[in-house]
Each structure stands twice: as structure tokens, then as C-alpha cells.
Design a protein around this motif. Structure first.
Motif, PDB file in Angstrom:
ATOM      1  N   CYS A   1       0.859  -1.353  -0.047  1.00 21.37           N
ATOM      2  CA  CYS A   1       0.123  -0.071   0.055  1.00 21.37           C
ATOM      3  C   CYS A   1       0.865   1.204  -0.027  1.00 21.37           C
ATOM      4  O   CYS A   1       0.411   2.172  -0.592  1.00 21.37           O
ATOM      5  CB  CYS A   1      -0.864   0.016   1.266  1.00 21.37           C
ATOM      6  SG  CYS A   1      -2.346  -1.262   1.100  1.00 21.37           S
ATOM      7  N   ALA A   2       2.055   1.207   0.631  1.00 20.17           N
ATOM      8  CA  ALA A   2       2.931   2.292   0.713  1.00 20.17           C
ATOM      9  C   ALA A   2       3.368   2.645  -0.683  1.00 20.17           C
ATOM     10  O   ALA A   2       3.702   3.673  -1.225  1.00 20.17           O
ATOM     11  CB  ALA A   2       4.144   2.161   1.865  1.00 20.17           C
ATOM     12  N   LEU A   3       4.124   1.484  -1.236  1.00 19.84           N
ATOM     13  CA  LEU A   3       4.411   1.690  -2.743  1.00 19.84           C
ATOM     14  C   LEU A   3       3.315   2.061  -3.814  1.00 19.84           C
ATOM     15  O   LEU A   3       3.915   2.999  -4.347  1.00 19.84           O
ATOM     16  CB  LEU A   3       4.912   0.188  -3.105  1.00 19.84           C
ATOM     17  CG  LEU A   3       6.247  -0.130  -2.339  1.00 19.84           C
ATOM     18  CD1 LEU A   3       6.588  -1.489  -2.854  1.00 19.84           C
ATOM     19  CD2 LEU A   3       7.518   0.918  -2.563  1.00 19.84           C
ATOM     20  N   LEU A   4       2.064   1.530  -3.507  1.00 18.00           N
ATOM     21  CA  LEU A   4       1.052   2.026  -4.453  1.00 18.00           C
ATOM     22  C   LEU A   4       0.700   3.528  -4.201  1.00 18.00           C
ATOM     23  O   LEU A   4       0.550   4.308  -5.169  1.00 18.00           O
ATOM     24  CB  LEU A   4       0.037   1.116  -4.066  1.00 18.00           C
ATOM     25  CG  LEU A   4      -1.273   1.545  -5.077  1.00 18.00           C
ATOM     26  CD1 LEU A   4      -0.748   1.280  -6.463  1.00 18.00           C
ATOM     27  CD2 LEU A   4      -2.381   0.663  -4.817  1.00 18.00           C
ATOM     28  N   ASN A   5       0.793   3.813  -2.759  1.00 19.99           N
ATOM     29  CA  ASN A   5       0.561   5.338  -2.488  1.00 19.99           C
ATOM     30  C   ASN A   5       1.752   6.281  -3.184  1.00 19.99           C
ATOM     31  O   ASN A   5       1.460   7.389  -3.629  1.00 19.99           O
ATOM     32  CB  ASN A   5       0.469   5.462  -1.161  1.00 19.99           C
ATOM     33  CG  ASN A   5       0.078   7.077  -0.835  1.00 19.99           C
ATOM     34  OD1 ASN A   5       0.953   7.810  -0.478  1.00 19.99           O
ATOM     35  ND2 ASN A   5      -1.179   7.222  -0.790  1.00 19.99           N
ATOM     36  N   ALA A   6       2.845   5.783  -3.200  1.00 22.60           N
ATOM     37  CA  ALA A   6       4.018   6.687  -3.675  1.00 22.60           C
ATOM     38  C   ALA A   6       3.924   6.569  -5.064  1.00 22.60           C
ATOM     39  O   ALA A   6       4.116   7.775  -5.707  1.00 22.60           O
ATOM     40  CB  ALA A   6       5.570   6.066  -3.000  1.00 22.60           C
ATOM     41  N   ALA A   7       3.780   5.499  -5.757  1.00 23.66           N
ATOM     42  CA  ALA A   7       3.437   5.549  -7.357  1.00 23.66           C
ATOM     43  C   ALA A   7       2.673   6.564  -7.594  1.00 23.66           C
ATOM     44  O   ALA A   7       2.807   7.285  -8.868  1.00 23.66           O
ATOM     45  CB  ALA A   7       3.400   4.279  -7.777  1.00 23.66           C
ATOM     46  N   VAL A   8       1.238   6.434  -7.150  1.00 27.84           N
ATOM     47  CA  VAL A   8       0.131   7.207  -7.595  1.00 27.84           C
ATOM     48  C   VAL A   8       0.611   8.738  -7.303  1.00 27.84           C
ATOM     49  O   VAL A   8       0.041   9.597  -8.213  1.00 27.84           O
ATOM     50  CB  VAL A   8      -1.105   6.772  -6.874  1.00 27.84           C
ATOM     51  CG1 VAL A   8      -2.295   7.677  -7.158  1.00 27.84           C
ATOM     52  CG2 VAL A   8      -1.592   5.348  -7.484  1.00 27.84           C
ATOM     53  N   GLY A   9       1.170   8.760  -5.963  1.00 27.57           N
ATOM     54  CA  GLY A   9       1.409  10.406  -5.768  1.00 27.57           C
ATOM     55  C   GLY A   9       2.547  10.926  -6.658  1.00 27.57           C
ATOM     56  O   GLY A   9       2.663  12.264  -7.088  1.00 27.57           O
ATOM     57  N   THR A  10       3.317  10.130  -7.206  1.00 25.23           N
ATOM     58  CA  THR A  10       4.512  10.482  -8.026  1.00 25.23           C
ATOM     59  C   THR A  10       3.857  11.023  -9.591  1.00 25.23           C
ATOM     60  O   THR A  10       4.537  11.689  -9.949  1.00 25.23           O
ATOM     61  CB  THR A  10       5.640   9.762  -8.145  1.00 25.23           C
ATOM     62  OG1 THR A  10       5.831   9.221  -7.036  1.00 25.23           O
ATOM     63  CG2 THR A  10       6.940  10.119  -8.811  1.00 25.23           C
TER      64      THR A  10
END
Length: 373
Positions: A98-107
Motif C-alpha cells: 500500500c505504501a508503494l502504491l500510494n507513492a507511485a500514484v502520488g508521483t
């Protein structure tokens, strides 16, 4: 610090969630200014309103905050969602995903074509920064969860220590009573027996009727005294640490209440003959009590089964527990409880066994010879 924490706990959960929703909307409005389209505001409304459900469906709320993260640089909604998920689950691969997915979407930038044609070095730096921002609430949520687990373990440790102290006090009383019983049996009973023998000899040898009657009375009183002494010795040896035998002693009728108050998920099956002695009933009760205490101390989260059984020649009780579901805290123990139970079993011409099971649990079994009171 404690006063502030107590005041914070008085705030209703719905008020906290409403405050988070308002902050999330304000955060989105500040970042959007006048550039918001109906689609963007729909994503904002969906992600912000989802915070009302974060306690019941934390993973779903994390996913519902992703669209608004794609359109703008918001922080309140995704941070609150990630924190709630981290505080409610121990699935670390899920949290990392979830942290990686949030970071990817936020980037990423909308439209996606702008993100793919930009400076990739800067995109990588922004991804690392966003990932660190996403990991922070995850770590904080895990810290809060660990603190809660430690608090529960401390409560269990304190309860276990209280039980240990109570059992130790009972064992001290039992040893003192056993010593007193030995003294009464070896010294007092021996002396009274001699009195009875001498009185019997005097009764046979005396020629005077009054002397013969006096000797008979002395012998009769001595025999009665011996019977009383034997009864007292039996009570002292069977005592389990209560302050006095005049106090009400537990019987089989008290087993269900003992199990209900144990704080352990326990099932009671089987039955024992109605004519077993009160001493045997107390021994069965104490065996179940000690076994459940050990389950609470050494097997947190385990379930237990208490099985009463009997056949033509024996009766007994078997207490079996499953493997613990969480690690236990090592506590000092001199195993006085099991020693006391073995002594009680020996008074009934029985045996007590305590051993681990192949499934990772533990089993305590009392087996005694069947005999009426």
C-alpha cells in the motif's frame, strides 16, 4: 501527559472522523485553488468521505484515497488511511504494498503522458520523497499497535503475578499444615495411643470396680481422641491453602463458575459420580484451577477443554489446552502448584500427569481410584 490522553479518549470517534474529513477537504481545496474539475472534486469527495469508514474498512479506504492523490498533492486523507490500516493489521507485505502504491500514484501527474515525458531523475527523487511520506504513517501505526500489545501483555503479567503470589501463599500454608499433620501423627497420636494401651491394661488388671470403670473411661476417651486426631490430620493434609477448614470449600458444583471467571475460552464436558468424597471434589476443583491458571500464564490466547470422566475403577479430570496464539512472557515459577496437586492426588491413591501435547499445547490429568466417601 496522562490528563491530556484521558481528555483525548473522551472525544467521540465520530467527531474525530468528522474532523479528519474536514481537514482532508480543506487540504484538497488549498492544493486545487480554482483548477478543480467535476471529476477531480468527485474524487476529493469520495476519498474524504471514505474516512468515515476507515475503522471498519481500512484497506478499502486506502484504495479510495488513491484517485484524489493522483490529481493533487494531498496529505491528510492518504496519511490518515495508511495510519489506520497500519494500526489495525499485522500484514506487513500488505502495508509495504500500500505504501508503494500510494507513492507511485502520488508521483504520477495527470494526464499521465506528462509524467512519462518529464525528467526521470526528478521523478525518481519525487518517488523516494513520496514513499518516505507514505512509510511514516505506516511505521507510526505499527508503533501504536505494538504499544497496545505491550500494554495487554503487562496486564497479563500483572494478573499472572497475582495468581503466582496467591498460589505461593497457598503452598506455604499447605506445607505448614502438612508439617503440623506430621507432628500430630508422629507425636500426639503416639502418646494418646500409649495412654489407650495403658488404660486397657489397667482395666484388665484392676480388681476394684471403680478403678476398672475409671480405666475403661480413660481408654474410651483415648480411642475417641485418636479418631478425632486422625480426622484432623486428614483435613490438614488435604488442605489446599485456605485460611481455615471452617471456610466453605469448593466442590464440583463450583466448577462452572471457576471456568466462567477464568478469562479463557473453555469447554466443560463429561461428569463424575455423585458419591465421590468431598476431598476428591476439592482435588478435582484445584486441579482445574491450577491448570487454567497455567494456561493463562504460559499460553496466551489458547483455548482449553476440561473433561470429567469415570469408569468402574477410576475417575478423574483431564485439562487440555491448544497452542498459544501469541508469545508469552517468561515468569519465574517454582512449580509449587503441580507439586501440591501431586500430593493431593497421592492422598486419593491416584496420580497426576502433566505433559505437552503433540499439537503444541499442554495436558494435565488427574486419575484417582473410585471409592465412596
Amino acid at each position: 501527559m496522562s490528563a491530556g490522553r484521558a481528555l483525548w479518549r473522551r472525544v467521540p470517534a465520530w467527531a474525530v472522523d468528522a474532523g479528519l474529513v474536514a481537514l482532508a477537504v480543506l487540504d484538497a481545496w488549498v492544493n486545487l485553488y480554482d483548477e478543480g474539475t467535476p471529476l477531480v472534486w468527485s474524487c476529493v469527495a469520495l476519498g474524504s468521505a471514505a474516512l468515515f469508514l476507515r475503522r471498519r474498512f481500512p484497506l478499502t479506504v486506502v484504495l479510495l484515497t488513491l484517485p484524489m492523490t493522483l490529481f493533487m498533492d494531498v496529505a491528510v486523507a492518504p496519511i490518515a488511511a495508511l495510519y489506520t490500516l497500519a494500526a489495525s493489521t499485522r500484514n506487513r507485505p500488505l502495508l509495504a504494498g500500500c505504501a508503494l502504491l500510494n507513492a507511485a500514484v502520488g508521483t504520477l501527474a495527470w494526464p499521465l503522458s506528462d509524467a512519462l515525458t518529464g525528467d526521470r531523475t526528478w521523478t525518481l527523487v519525487e518517488f523516494v520523497y513520496t514513499l518516505a511520506t507514505a512509510i511514516t504513517p505506516v511505521l507510526f501505526g505499527q508503533l501504536v499497535q505494538a504499544r497496545h500489545d505491550v500494554a495487554l501483555q503487562l496486564v497479563e503479567v500483572e494478573e499472572a503475578r497475582e495468581h503466582e503470589r496467591a498460589l505461593h501463599a497457598q503452598n506455604v500454608l499447605a506445607r505448614e499444615r502438612a508439617q503440623l499433620a506430621r507432628e500430630m501423627h508422629d507425636v500426639v497420636s503416639h502418646q494418646v495411643s500409649l495412654i489407650a494401651v495403658q488404660a486397657g491394661a489397667m482395666q484388665v488388671a484392676a480388681k476394684d470396680p471403680d478403678a476398672r470403670e475409671a480405666a475403661r473411661t480413660i481408654r474410651s476417651l483415648s480411642v475417641d481422641t485418636l479418631d478425632e486426631l486422625r480426622h484432623m490430620v486428614t483435613l490438614l493434609r488435604a488442605s489446599g491453602g485456605k485460611e481455615t477448614e471452617l471456610a466453605p470449600q469448593p466442590t464440583l458444583a463450583d466448577l462452572r463458575q471457576l471456568i466462567a471467571n477464568s478469562g479463557i475460552e473453555t469447554t466443560l464436558t463429561g461428569e463424575l459420580p455423585a458419591d465421590i468424597s468431598t476431598t476428591a471434589q476439592r482435588t478435582v476443583y484445584r486441579t482445574v484451577q491450577e491448570a487454567l491458571t497455567n494456561v493463562r500464564k504460559h499460553a496466551p490466547g489458547a483455548r482449553a477443554e476440561v473433561r470429567l470422566w469415570h469408569d468402574a475403577h477410576h475417575f478423574g479430570v483431564t485439562v487440555t489446552n491448544t497452542a498459544p496464539t501469541r508469545p508469552s512472557v517468561a515468569l519465574p515459577s517454582a512449580r509449587h502448584g503441580l507439586i501440591g496437586l501431586k500430593e493431593r492426588a497421592e492422598l486419593l491413591d491416584g496420580t497426576l500427569t502433566a505433559e505437552p501435547t503433540p499439537q503444541g499445547g499442554y495436558q494435565v490429568e488427574l486419575r484417582a481410584a473410585a471409592r465412596p466417601d
